[in-house]
Design a protein around this motif. Sequence first.
Motif, PDB file in Angstrom:
ATOM      1  N   GLY A  13     -24.979   5.067   7.705  1.00  0.00           N
ATOM      2  CA  GLY A  13     -24.035   5.456   6.661  1.00  0.00           C
ATOM      3  C   GLY A  13     -24.247   6.931   6.369  1.00  0.00           C
ATOM      4  O   GLY A  13     -25.077   7.585   7.007  1.00  0.00           O
ATOM      5  N   ARG A  14     -23.531   7.449   5.409  1.00  0.00           N
ATOM      6  CA  ARG A  14     -23.662   8.866   5.070  1.00  0.00           C
ATOM      7  C   ARG A  14     -25.092   9.162   4.618  1.00  0.00           C
ATOM      8  O   ARG A  14     -25.601   8.518   3.702  1.00  0.00           O
ATOM      9  CB  ARG A  14     -22.667   9.236   3.981  1.00  0.00           C
ATOM     10  CG  ARG A  14     -22.622  10.726   3.764  1.00  0.00           C
ATOM     11  CD  ARG A  14     -21.459  11.134   2.926  1.00  0.00           C
ATOM     12  NE  ARG A  14     -21.339  12.590   2.945  1.00  0.00           N
ATOM     13  CZ  ARG A  14     -20.654  13.270   2.068  1.00  0.00           C
ATOM     14  NH1 ARG A  14     -19.996  12.646   1.127  1.00  0.00           N
ATOM     15  NH2 ARG A  14     -20.606  14.581   2.146  1.00  0.00           N
ATOM     16  N   HIS A  15     -25.724  10.103   5.292  1.00  0.00           N
ATOM     17  CA  HIS A  15     -27.109  10.508   5.040  1.00  0.00           C
ATOM     18  C   HIS A  15     -28.094   9.356   5.207  1.00  0.00           C
ATOM     19  O   HIS A  15     -29.186   9.381   4.622  1.00  0.00           O
ATOM     20  CB  HIS A  15     -27.260  11.161   3.660  1.00  0.00           C
ATOM     21  CG  HIS A  15     -26.529  12.453   3.554  1.00  0.00           C
ATOM     22  ND1 HIS A  15     -27.118  13.668   3.776  1.00  0.00           N
ATOM     23  CD2 HIS A  15     -25.228  12.724   3.286  1.00  0.00           C
ATOM     24  CE1 HIS A  15     -26.232  14.625   3.632  1.00  0.00           C
ATOM     25  NE2 HIS A  15     -25.059  14.080   3.333  1.00  0.00           N
ATOM     26  N   GLY A  16     -27.716   8.360   5.994  1.00  0.00           N
ATOM     27  CA  GLY A  16     -28.587   7.215   6.236  1.00  0.00           C
ATOM     28  C   GLY A  16     -29.475   7.419   7.452  1.00  0.00           C
ATOM     29  O   GLY A  16     -29.740   8.546   7.877  1.00  0.00           O
ATOM     30  N   THR A  17     -29.901   6.324   8.010  1.00  0.00           N
ATOM     31  CA  THR A  17     -30.747   6.346   9.203  1.00  0.00           C
ATOM     32  C   THR A  17     -29.951   6.898  10.372  1.00  0.00           C
ATOM     33  O   THR A  17     -28.794   6.520  10.578  1.00  0.00           O
ATOM     34  CB  THR A  17     -31.246   4.924   9.526  1.00  0.00           C
ATOM     35  OG1 THR A  17     -31.937   4.416   8.387  1.00  0.00           O
ATOM     36  CG2 THR A  17     -32.170   4.923  10.722  1.00  0.00           C
ATOM     37  N   ILE A  18     -30.572   7.782  11.150  1.00  0.00           N
ATOM     38  CA  ILE A  18     -29.918   8.442  12.284  1.00  0.00           C
ATOM     39  C   ILE A  18     -30.574   8.003  13.582  1.00  0.00           C
ATOM     40  O   ILE A  18     -31.796   7.860  13.653  1.00  0.00           O
ATOM     41  CB  ILE A  18     -30.017   9.976  12.134  1.00  0.00           C
ATOM     42  CG1 ILE A  18     -29.218  10.458  10.931  1.00  0.00           C
ATOM     43  CG2 ILE A  18     -29.560  10.682  13.405  1.00  0.00           C
ATOM     44  CD1 ILE A  18     -29.402  11.938  10.628  1.00  0.00           C
ATOM     45  N   TYR A  19     -29.744   7.814  14.602  1.00  0.00           N
ATOM     46  CA  TYR A  19     -30.217   7.499  15.951  1.00  0.00           C
ATOM     47  C   TYR A  19     -29.505   8.422  16.929  1.00  0.00           C
ATOM     48  O   TYR A  19     -28.281   8.590  16.845  1.00  0.00           O
ATOM     49  CB  TYR A  19     -29.899   6.040  16.298  1.00  0.00           C
ATOM     50  CG  TYR A  19     -30.184   5.676  17.734  1.00  0.00           C
ATOM     51  CD1 TYR A  19     -31.463   5.309  18.132  1.00  0.00           C
ATOM     52  CD2 TYR A  19     -29.174   5.708  18.693  1.00  0.00           C
ATOM     53  CE1 TYR A  19     -31.728   4.986  19.450  1.00  0.00           C
ATOM     54  CE2 TYR A  19     -29.436   5.382  20.019  1.00  0.00           C
ATOM     55  CZ  TYR A  19     -30.711   5.026  20.386  1.00  0.00           C
ATOM     56  OH  TYR A  19     -30.979   4.692  21.687  1.00  0.00           O
ATOM     57  N   ILE A  20     -30.253   9.014  17.842  1.00  0.00           N
ATOM     58  CA  ILE A  20     -29.683   9.879  18.870  1.00  0.00           C
ATOM     59  C   ILE A  20     -29.906   9.224  20.216  1.00  0.00           C
ATOM     60  O   ILE A  20     -31.024   8.807  20.535  1.00  0.00           O
ATOM     61  CB  ILE A  20     -30.320  11.280  18.840  1.00  0.00           C
ATOM     62  CG1 ILE A  20     -30.069  11.938  17.484  1.00  0.00           C
ATOM     63  CG2 ILE A  20     -29.779  12.136  19.978  1.00  0.00           C
ATOM     64  CD1 ILE A  20     -30.802  13.250  17.282  1.00  0.00           C
ATOM     65  N   GLY A  21     -28.835   9.117  21.005  1.00  0.00           N
ATOM     66  CA  GLY A  21     -28.942   8.495  22.318  1.00  0.00           C
ATOM     67  C   GLY A  21     -28.157   9.252  23.370  1.00  0.00           C
ATOM     68  O   GLY A  21     -27.414  10.195  23.071  1.00  0.00           O
ATOM     69  N   VAL A  22     -28.318   8.826  24.603  1.00  0.00           N
ATOM     70  CA  VAL A  22     -27.611   9.419  25.735  1.00  0.00           C
ATOM     71  C   VAL A  22     -27.087   8.276  26.601  1.00  0.00           C
ATOM     72  O   VAL A  22     -27.717   7.220  26.698  1.00  0.00           O
ATOM     73  CB  VAL A  22     -28.540  10.378  26.529  1.00  0.00           C
ATOM     74  CG1 VAL A  22     -29.697   9.636  27.167  1.00  0.00           C
ATOM     75  CG2 VAL A  22     -27.771  11.163  27.561  1.00  0.00           C
ATOM     76  N   THR A  23     -25.932   8.481  27.203  1.00  0.00           N
ATOM     77  CA  THR A  23     -25.336   7.444  28.033  1.00  0.00           C
ATOM     78  C   THR A  23     -24.379   8.071  29.036  1.00  0.00           C
ATOM     79  O   THR A  23     -23.936   9.201  28.856  1.00  0.00           O
ATOM     80  CB  THR A  23     -24.566   6.421  27.161  1.00  0.00           C
ATOM     81  OG1 THR A  23     -24.085   5.360  27.988  1.00  0.00           O
ATOM     82  CG2 THR A  23     -23.409   7.055  26.422  1.00  0.00           C
ATOM     83  N   SER A  24     -24.057   7.319  30.055  1.00  0.00           N
ATOM     84  CA  SER A  24     -23.020   7.756  30.990  1.00  0.00           C
ATOM     85  C   SER A  24     -21.714   7.006  30.735  1.00  0.00           C
ATOM     86  O   SER A  24     -20.707   7.272  31.375  1.00  0.00           O
ATOM     87  CB  SER A  24     -23.470   7.527  32.439  1.00  0.00           C
ATOM     88  OG  SER A  24     -23.639   6.141  32.676  1.00  0.00           O
TER      89      SER A  24
END
Length: 101
Positions: A13-24
């Motif tokens: 959510g806004r300013h919540g938990t963040i996840y960064i990923g990569v994909t094809s």
Amino acid sequence: MNRQPCVYILASGRHGTIYIGVTSNLMARLHQHRTGAVPGFTARHGVKRLVHYEMAETMDAAIVREKRLKAWRRDWKIALIEQDNPFWEDRAVMLGFPPLA
């Protein structure tokens, strides 16, 4: 947008938990996150909202960008998200996914 290297940021959510990923394959990966098909961090923390994504020319370039973003301070990540998405809207809706409940 099938096979295209991409770095993406999900949030709970806004300013919540963040996840960064990569994909094809962003569409397939978003489906996995949104349905909880793959157990892990995003499923445990309810991180399903696509708040930022960047296409890359190669998978190697996408991986380098992902690692750099993961090393950033949280306030820098927030600034990146809010540069183009100040209200943390779910960009997956623009890609054809239904809105989250």
